[in-house]
Design a protein around this motif. Structure first.
Motif, short mmCIF file in Angstrom:
data_model
loop_
_atom_site.label_atom_id
_atom_site.label_comp_id
_atom_site.label_asym_id
_atom_site.label_seq_id
_atom_site.Cartn_x
_atom_site.Cartn_y
_atom_site.Cartn_z
N TYR A 113 92.81 -8.70 -32.14
CA TYR A 113 94.23 -9.36 -32.20
C TYR A 113 95.13 -9.21 -30.80
CZ TYR A 113 96.31 -4.92 -33.51
OH TYR A 113 96.87 -3.45 -33.18
N ALA A 114 96.00 -10.22 -30.84
CA ALA A 114 97.11 -9.99 -29.55
C ALA A 114 98.17 -10.11 -30.09
CB ALA A 114 96.36 -11.16 -28.77
N PRO A 115 99.20 -9.80 -29.25
CA PRO A 115 100.68 -9.66 -29.82
C PRO A 115 101.06 -11.07 -30.26
CG PRO A 115 100.51 -8.45 -27.72
CD PRO A 115 99.10 -8.94 -27.79
N ARG A 116 100.62 -12.21 -29.69
CA ARG A 116 100.95 -13.60 -29.97
C ARG A 116 100.48 -14.06 -31.38
NH1 ARG A 116 97.16 -13.83 -26.24
NH2 ARG A 116 95.15 -14.85 -26.50
N ASP A 117 99.46 -13.18 -32.00
CA ASP A 117 99.15 -13.56 -33.33
C ASP A 117 100.20 -13.39 -34.39
OD1 ASP A 117 96.78 -14.35 -32.21
OD2 ASP A 117 95.78 -12.24 -32.54
N PHE A 118 101.04 -12.49 -34.11
CA PHE A 118 102.04 -12.20 -35.14
C PHE A 118 103.06 -13.01 -35.12
CE2 PHE A 118 100.24 -8.12 -33.88
CZ PHE A 118 99.93 -7.50 -35.24
N THR A 119 103.90 -13.33 -36.23
CA THR A 119 105.03 -13.68 -36.23
C THR A 119 106.37 -13.01 -35.87
OG1 THR A 119 104.45 -15.54 -37.91
CG2 THR A 119 106.68 -15.22 -37.55
N PRO A 120 106.88 -12.95 -34.63
CA PRO A 120 107.90 -12.13 -34.18
C PRO A 120 109.13 -12.32 -35.03
CG PRO A 120 107.82 -13.92 -32.65
CD PRO A 120 106.55 -13.94 -33.74
N ILE A 121 109.73 -11.10 -35.64
CA ILE A 121 111.16 -11.41 -36.19
C ILE A 121 112.02 -10.68 -35.40
CG2 ILE A 121 112.25 -10.65 -38.30
CD1 ILE A 121 109.39 -10.91 -39.98
N THR A 122 112.00 -9.35 -35.11
CA THR A 122 113.20 -8.87 -34.21
C THR A 122 112.77 -7.53 -33.92
OG1 THR A 122 115.62 -8.58 -34.11
CG2 THR A 122 114.78 -8.05 -36.07
N LYS A 123 113.28 -6.75 -32.88
CA LYS A 123 113.19 -5.57 -32.70
C LYS A 123 114.15 -4.67 -33.27
CE LYS A 123 113.16 -5.09 -28.16
NZ LYS A 123 113.50 -5.02 -26.85
N VAL A 124 114.03 -3.41 -33.75
CA VAL A 124 114.81 -2.82 -34.57
C VAL A 124 115.10 -1.29 -34.16
CG1 VAL A 124 114.50 -4.13 -36.77
CG2 VAL A 124 112.94 -2.11 -36.12
N GLY A 125 114.50 -0.80 -33.26
CA GLY A 125 114.75 0.43 -32.71
C GLY A 125 113.93 0.83 -31.39
N VAL A 126 114.48 1.75 -30.56
CA VAL A 126 113.94 2.30 -29.15
C VAL A 126 114.03 3.50 -29.37
CG1 VAL A 126 114.10 1.93 -26.60
CG2 VAL A 126 114.64 0.13 -28.09
N THR A 127 112.77 4.07 -28.86
CA THR A 127 112.92 5.78 -28.58
C THR A 127 112.32 5.81 -27.16
OG1 THR A 127 112.19 6.22 -30.85
CG2 THR A 127 111.75 7.81 -29.32
N GLN A 128 113.21 6.53 -26.46
CA GLN A 128 112.87 6.78 -25.03
C GLN A 128 111.80 7.74 -24.84
OE1 GLN A 128 117.23 6.71 -24.53
NE2 GLN A 128 116.83 5.81 -22.47
N MET A 129 111.16 7.86 -23.59
CA MET A 129 109.98 9.06 -23.33
C MET A 129 110.61 9.53 -22.16
SD MET A 129 106.67 6.69 -23.78
CE MET A 129 105.55 8.09 -23.89
N VAL A 130 109.94 10.82 -22.13
CA VAL A 130 110.62 11.70 -21.17
C VAL A 130 109.71 12.37 -20.35
CG1 VAL A 130 110.90 13.68 -22.84
CG2 VAL A 130 112.44 13.44 -20.71
N LEU A 131 109.64 12.44 -19.16
CA LEU A 131 108.96 13.47 -18.30
C LEU A 131 109.21 14.97 -18.26
CD1 LEU A 131 106.33 13.44 -16.19
CD2 LEU A 131 108.20 13.11 -14.43
N LEU A 132 108.38 15.69 -18.75
CA LEU A 132 108.50 17.29 -19.02
C LEU A 132 107.75 17.95 -18.04
CD1 LEU A 132 108.23 16.97 -22.75
CD2 LEU A 132 110.43 17.28 -21.37
N ALA A 133 108.38 19.06 -17.52
CA ALA A 133 107.68 19.89 -16.62
C ALA A 133 107.80 21.69 -17.20
CB ALA A 133 108.25 20.25 -15.13
N ARG A 134 106.81 22.41 -17.09
CA ARG A 134 106.79 23.72 -17.40
C ARG A 134 107.66 24.28 -16.56
NH1 ARG A 134 103.70 27.07 -14.04
NH2 ARG A 134 102.41 25.93 -12.82
N PRO A 135 108.60 25.28 -16.97
CA PRO A 135 109.76 25.96 -16.13
C PRO A 135 109.10 26.58 -14.77
CG PRO A 135 110.13 26.24 -18.37
CD PRO A 135 109.03 25.59 -18.50
N GLY A 136 108.00 27.21 -15.19
CA GLY A 136 107.29 27.92 -14.04
C GLY A 136 106.93 27.06 -12.56
N LEU A 137 106.73 25.68 -13.08
CA LEU A 137 106.18 24.85 -11.85
C LEU A 137 107.38 24.92 -10.77
CD1 LEU A 137 103.95 22.91 -11.17
CD2 LEU A 137 105.27 21.19 -12.09
N GLY A 138 108.63 25.14 -11.03
CA GLY A 138 109.56 25.30 -9.92
C GLY A 138 110.08 24.05 -9.56
N VAL A 139 109.94 23.05 -10.34
CA VAL A 139 110.64 21.80 -9.99
C VAL A 139 111.76 21.47 -11.07
CG1 VAL A 139 108.57 20.87 -8.73
CG2 VAL A 139 108.97 20.48 -11.00
#
Length: 326
Positions: A113-139
């Motif tokens: 399937y492809a996104p265009r196959d659906f009948t779009p209704i509306t967006k209802v939420g957004v969850t952001q993504m974060v870039l993480l580092a281990r503390p010992g990396l020093g950045v």
């Protein structure tokens, strides 16, 4: 679309329906029975939790129960296919996300399937993504990370969930924008990746902000930046990666949306969309979701969401070029 034009379009759509009560459409009988909301994920995860919260809200506004049906598997394809095969009557809807509506059909042609196959209704939420580092990396900043990565091509490990997941696409977007090469380490899920990052077994990781934030607040992980244009309401102290001098134009988020099977009648779409709009503009609901780390998106008409979906598909297809999708 320019912001002003978009606002006018949304206001016009809202005004067109404000003359009628919520359920008064050309098909004024809808809904007459419970609605099934298919979630293409296992119960208990972040998507499922948001879907259940929204099902309760929508039920109160539509006057009928909204029953969540969890159908995970095949990276969301099983749940998506279930909805695509359903009768176009509004009683079977998809609680879709970036992953199952856009990334999965791009990464796996067998999804069928492809996104265009659906009948779009509306967006209802957004969850952001974060870039993480281990503390010992020093950045502690993206610029410091990029400088270190340029000194050590493929010398820094980056944990991602799978080689064809949304996190994998996010990793590609980040590396292309920064002009660096990181060593991708695929995991079967977000929890194992976070565990290894906490243990210092990998240098970096990309994760959903709500799950990572407690570890950041406890000082166990370093949040280098959000893979979004804006900062998060729940964590205004964490910058966007795009605020750095080294990275620009990265936008990879987990959005959630309501969609239906093909040929869903416009009156039914409008009834559902207006119920979703009433939910999204409820201040108390938005505040509850913000505490969970979710962002409430601006109200979009079905037509606006359709344009967003098409643009998102084009963007992820461009990222897929050159990726090893397995």
């Amino acid at each position: 679309m320019a912001p002003t034009i978009r606002r006018r379009s949304t206001l016009a759509w809202l005004a067109a329906g404000s003359l009628l009560p919520l359920g008064a459409t050309a098909d004024s009988k809808f809904p007459e029975r419970p609605i099934t909301l298919v979630v293409p994920n296992a119960a208990g995860g972040a998507a499922d939790n948001l879907a259940r919260a929204m099902a309760e809200e929508l039920a109160g506004r539509l006057g009928q129960p909204v029953v969540v049906e969890n159908l995970g598997g095949a990276s969301g394809a099983l749940g998506a296919q279930r909805v695509l095969r359903a009768n176009p009557d509004g009683y079977t809807l998809l609680f879709g996300t970036t992953s199952d509506m856009v990334v999965t059909p791009i990464a796996n042609r067998a999804a069928g399937y492809a996104p265009r196959d659906f009948t779009p209704i509306t967006k209802v939420g957004v969850t952001q993504m974060v870039l993480l580092a281990r503390p010992g990396l020093g950045v502690t900043t993206v610029d410091q990370l990029v400088a270190l990565a340029r000194q050590k091509p493929n010398g820094l490990s980056l944990g991602i969930t799978g080689s064809a997941s949304l996190q994998a696409f996010a990793a590609v977007a980040l590396q292309r924008a920064a002009g660096v090469d990181l060593l991708g380490v695929p995991y079967k899920g977000g929890a194992p990746m976070l565990n290894d990052l906490l243990a210092g077994q990998v240098d970096l990781g990309i994760a959903a902000l709500p799950g990572a934030l407690p570890h950041v607040r406890a000082g166990k992980l370093v949040a280098l930046g959000l893979l979004s244009e804006k900062r998060a309401t729940a964590a205004p102290d964490i910058p966007s990666v795009n605020e750095s001098a080294s990275v620009k134009g990265v936008q990879v988020e987990i959005w959630a949306a309501l969609a239906g099977p093909p040929k869903l009648p416009a009156p039914v779409v409008d009834t559902i969309a207006r119920a979703a709009t009433a939910m999204l503009t409820d201040k108390a609901f938005a505040e509850r979701r913000a505490k969970m780390g979710d962002q409430t998106p601006p109200v979009e008409s079905p037509a606006e969401f359709a344009r967003f979906l098409a643009a998102d598909e084009q963007r992820y297809r461009a990222l897929a070029t050159g990726m090893k999708l397995e």
